[in-house]
Motif scaffolding. Structure first.
Motif, short mmCIF file in Angstrom:
data_model
loop_
_atom_site.label_atom_id
_atom_site.label_comp_id
_atom_site.label_asym_id
_atom_site.label_seq_id
_atom_site.Cartn_x
_atom_site.Cartn_y
_atom_site.Cartn_z
N PRO A 24 0.81 -1.22 0.00
CA PRO A 24 0.00 0.00 0.00
C PRO A 24 0.85 1.28 0.00
N LYS A 25 0.21 2.37 -0.43
CA LYS A 25 0.88 3.67 -0.38
C LYS A 25 1.25 3.98 1.06
N LYS A 69 13.05 5.36 -0.99
CA LYS A 69 11.58 5.31 -1.01
C LYS A 69 10.96 5.67 0.35
N GLY A 70 11.60 6.61 1.05
CA GLY A 70 11.03 7.12 2.29
C GLY A 70 11.30 6.30 3.53
N PHE A 129 3.45 -2.09 9.09
CA PHE A 129 2.04 -2.35 9.38
C PHE A 129 1.21 -1.15 8.92
N GLN A 130 -0.01 -1.44 8.46
CA GLN A 130 -0.96 -0.39 8.13
C GLN A 130 -2.36 -0.88 8.49
N VAL A 131 -3.09 -0.07 9.23
CA VAL A 131 -4.46 -0.41 9.61
C VAL A 131 -5.38 0.66 9.05
N SER A 144 -6.16 -4.83 8.21
CA SER A 144 -4.77 -4.73 8.66
C SER A 144 -3.87 -5.31 7.58
N THR A 145 -2.89 -4.53 7.15
CA THR A 145 -1.92 -4.97 6.13
C THR A 145 -0.56 -5.07 6.77
#
Length: 164
Positions: free
Chosen positions: A67-68, A93-94, A143-145, A156-157
């Motif tokens: 994801p972004k 890439k940040g 992690f990304q929620v 949740s990713t």
């Protein structure tokens, strides 16, 4: 009395070595190390494995694109890492993850959750126990929620990278 003190002072000055009256020089600041590594240190690793999976409430993990907001690397990409001014792990890439701890075998980096970045990111860099140089591999976990509409249905990713 003044003459006696002045004479004593002159006598002391004659026997004082010249190097003792040189101005004191400032000592250079010692280099701060973060888990045995100084800011500016660089090293490269190659991405050997990538997994990106999302899980919805009650569901099983499903493969998804990265994801972004999470650095996106592919298998075979060569990633150059740099140790930042405050010991953070920097990359393309940040990628920027704060230094947390160093041990004999590895350095650990963690971005703890904050209001603007509510999910943590982790990095683990192995090192040689004799030379303290980066050696072995790097693991990156992001992690990304995301909440669904009206706060229902969280997804949740988790993105994992292995680099050797």
């Amino acid at each position: 009395m003044k003459t006696l003190l002045l004479g004593a002072f002159a006598l002391c000055a004659m026997f004082t070595p010249a190097h003792a009256v040189e101005p004191l020089k400032k000592k250079p600041k010692p280099t701060v190390l973060y888990g045995d590594w100084a800011p500016g240190k660089t090293f490269t690793y190659t991405v050997s494995e990538v997994t990106s999976e999302a899980t919805s409430m009650g569901g099983s993990p499903q493969p998804v694109p990265v994801p972004k907001g999470i650095p996106s690397y592919r298998v075979g990409d060569v990633v150059k890492f740099t140790i930042g001014k405050k010991g953070e792990l920097l990359g393309p890439k940040g990628l920027k993850i704060a230094f947390k701890a160093g041990s004999l075998t590895s350095n650990h980096y963690i971005n703890l959750p904050k209001r603007k970045a509510p999910t943590p990111h982790f990095a683990f860099v192995e090192k040689n126990t004799t030379t303290t140089e980066p050696e072995g591999g790097v693991a990156l976990t992001f992690f990304q929620v995301k909440l669904g509409k009206r706060g229902a249905g969280a997804t949740s990713t988790v993105v994992n990278y292995s680099l050797n």
